[in-house]
Design a protein around this motif. Structure first.
Motif, PDB file in Angstrom:
ATOM      1  N   MET A  82      -4.937  -8.283  -7.546  1.00 27.74           N
ATOM      2  CA  MET A  82      -3.690  -8.388  -6.799  1.00 27.74           C
ATOM      3  C   MET A  82      -3.323  -9.856  -6.653  1.00 27.74           C
ATOM      4  SD  MET A  82      -4.437  -5.509  -3.885  1.00 27.74           S
ATOM      5  CE  MET A  82      -5.745  -6.463  -3.127  1.00 27.74           C
ATOM      6  N   THR A  83      -2.173 -10.210  -7.141  1.00 29.43           N
ATOM      7  CA  THR A  83      -1.704 -11.584  -7.044  1.00 29.43           C
ATOM      8  C   THR A  83      -0.429 -11.635  -6.212  1.00 29.43           C
ATOM      9  OG1 THR A  83      -0.343 -11.460  -9.042  1.00 29.43           O
ATOM     10  CG2 THR A  83      -2.657 -12.084  -9.321  1.00 29.43           C
ATOM     11  N   SER A  84      -0.046 -12.828  -5.817  1.00 29.99           N
ATOM     12  CA  SER A  84       1.176 -13.025  -5.029  1.00 29.99           C
ATOM     13  C   SER A  84       1.232 -12.053  -3.858  1.00 29.99           C
ATOM     14  CB  SER A  84       2.414 -12.867  -5.915  1.00 29.99           C
ATOM     15  OG  SER A  84       2.383 -13.784  -6.995  1.00 29.99           O
ATOM     16  N   LEU A  85       0.143 -11.949  -3.143  1.00 34.04           N
ATOM     17  CA  LEU A  85       0.074 -10.993  -2.039  1.00 34.04           C
ATOM     18  C   LEU A  85       1.119 -11.308  -0.979  1.00 34.04           C
ATOM     19  CD1 LEU A  85      -3.746 -10.556  -1.976  1.00 34.04           C
ATOM     20  CD2 LEU A  85      -2.090  -8.698  -2.140  1.00 34.04           C
ATOM     21  N   LYS A  86       1.705 -10.247  -0.455  1.00 37.58           N
ATOM     22  CA  LYS A  86       2.811 -10.355   0.492  1.00 37.58           C
ATOM     23  C   LYS A  86       2.415  -9.770   1.836  1.00 37.58           C
ATOM     24  CE  LYS A  86       6.259  -9.710  -3.168  1.00 37.58           C
ATOM     25  NZ  LYS A  86       7.401  -8.868  -3.621  1.00 37.58           N
ATOM     26  N   PRO A  87       3.193 -10.083   2.869  1.00 40.51           N
ATOM     27  CA  PRO A  87       2.900  -9.523   4.198  1.00 40.51           C
ATOM     28  C   PRO A  87       2.932  -7.997   4.231  1.00 40.51           C
ATOM     29  CG  PRO A  87       4.364 -11.395   4.388  1.00 40.51           C
ATOM     30  CD  PRO A  87       4.243 -11.099   2.916  1.00 40.51           C
ATOM     31  N   GLU A  88       3.602  -7.359   3.290  1.00 39.23           N
ATOM     32  CA  GLU A  88       3.649  -5.887   3.289  1.00 39.23           C
ATOM     33  C   GLU A  88       2.490  -5.251   2.525  1.00 39.23           C
ATOM     34  OE1 GLU A  88       6.061  -7.940   2.156  1.00 39.23           O
ATOM     35  OE2 GLU A  88       6.991  -7.184   0.317  1.00 39.23           O
ATOM     36  N   ASP A  89       1.592  -6.065   1.961  1.00 36.30           N
ATOM     37  CA  ASP A  89       0.463  -5.525   1.197  1.00 36.30           C
ATOM     38  C   ASP A  89      -0.774  -5.159   2.019  1.00 36.30           C
ATOM     39  OD1 ASP A  89       1.274  -7.807  -1.448  1.00 36.30           O
ATOM     40  OD2 ASP A  89       1.689  -5.645  -1.359  1.00 36.30           O
ATOM     41  N   VAL A 111      -7.743  -4.755   3.151  1.00 37.50           N
ATOM     42  CA  VAL A 111      -7.109  -5.994   2.712  1.00 37.50           C
ATOM     43  C   VAL A 111      -6.184  -6.480   3.816  1.00 37.50           C
ATOM     44  CG1 VAL A 111      -5.512  -7.043   1.065  1.00 37.50           C
ATOM     45  CG2 VAL A 111      -7.258  -5.417   0.273  1.00 37.50           C
ATOM     46  N   THR A 112      -6.361  -7.710   4.204  1.00 42.81           N
ATOM     47  CA  THR A 112      -5.528  -8.331   5.233  1.00 42.81           C
ATOM     48  C   THR A 112      -4.884  -9.577   4.654  1.00 42.81           C
ATOM     49  OG1 THR A 112      -7.080  -7.542   6.914  1.00 42.81           O
ATOM     50  CG2 THR A 112      -5.486  -9.197   7.596  1.00 42.81           C
ATOM     51  N   VAL A 113      -3.610  -9.749   4.927  1.00 44.05           N
ATOM     52  CA  VAL A 113      -2.875 -10.902   4.409  1.00 44.05           C
ATOM     53  C   VAL A 113      -2.356 -11.711   5.585  1.00 44.05           C
ATOM     54  CG1 VAL A 113      -0.937 -11.690   2.998  1.00 44.05           C
ATOM     55  CG2 VAL A 113      -2.210  -9.628   2.344  1.00 44.05           C
ATOM     56  N   SER A 114      -2.708 -12.978   5.601  1.00 44.63           N
ATOM     57  CA  SER A 114      -2.241 -13.864   6.670  1.00 44.63           C
ATOM     58  C   SER A 114      -1.042 -14.669   6.187  1.00 44.63           C
ATOM     59  CB  SER A 114      -3.356 -14.815   7.100  1.00 44.63           C
ATOM     60  OG  SER A 114      -3.692 -15.684   6.042  1.00 44.63           O
ATOM     61  N   SER A 115      -0.136 -14.911   7.098  1.00 46.47           N
ATOM     62  CA  SER A 115       1.076 -15.656   6.724  1.00 46.47           C
ATOM     63  C   SER A 115       0.864 -17.151   6.848  1.00 46.47           C
ATOM     64  CB  SER A 115       2.241 -15.225   7.599  1.00 46.47           C
ATOM     65  OG  SER A 115       1.906 -15.405   8.960  1.00 46.47           O
TER      66      SER A 115
END
Length: 115
Positions: A82-89, A111-115
């Motif tokens: 997974m690349t270019s992970l976004k806040p909605e991922d 999976v957690t994505v931080s802004s």
């Protein structure tokens, strides 16, 4: 009995990359069709990507161009890069052996994505 174990989840910054792995037992793994699903907070479980036994891949709109599903039959493993992970991922990502009906699901990896 087929078992599926996901790994590779974690915290990543927005725009970052993460690779998930899915190890599936079973001597006929090369014949398995496999898929990755995800379920975000308060959301329904949704398909992300799938791969056939011959390597044909399909992606949902949200994954196309950013995620890549591959398989290594020698290792009985399917990957989701997974690349270019976004806040909605952010979600729990599940690996599924779709060769069987019903499919065989793993317990998921977060999976957690931080802004």
């Amino acid at each position: 009995q087929v078992q599926v174990v996901e790994s590779g989840g974690g915290l990543v910054q927005s725009g970052g990359t993460l690779r998930l792995s899915c190890l599936a037992s079973g001597s006929i793994f090369p014949f398995y069709a496999m898929a990755w699903y995800r379920q975000g907070p308060g959301q329904k479980r949704e398909l992300v990507a799938s791969i056939s036994s011959t390597g044909l891949t399909n992606y949902t709109h949200s994954a196309k161009g950013r995620f890549t599903i591959t398989r290594d039959d020698a290792k009985h493993t399917v990957y989701l890069e997974m690349t270019s992970l976004k806040p909605e991922d952010p979600a729990v990502y599940y690996c599924v052996v779709t060769h069987y009906n019903p499919g065989v699901w793993g317990k998921g990896t977060l999976v957690t994505v931080s802004s």
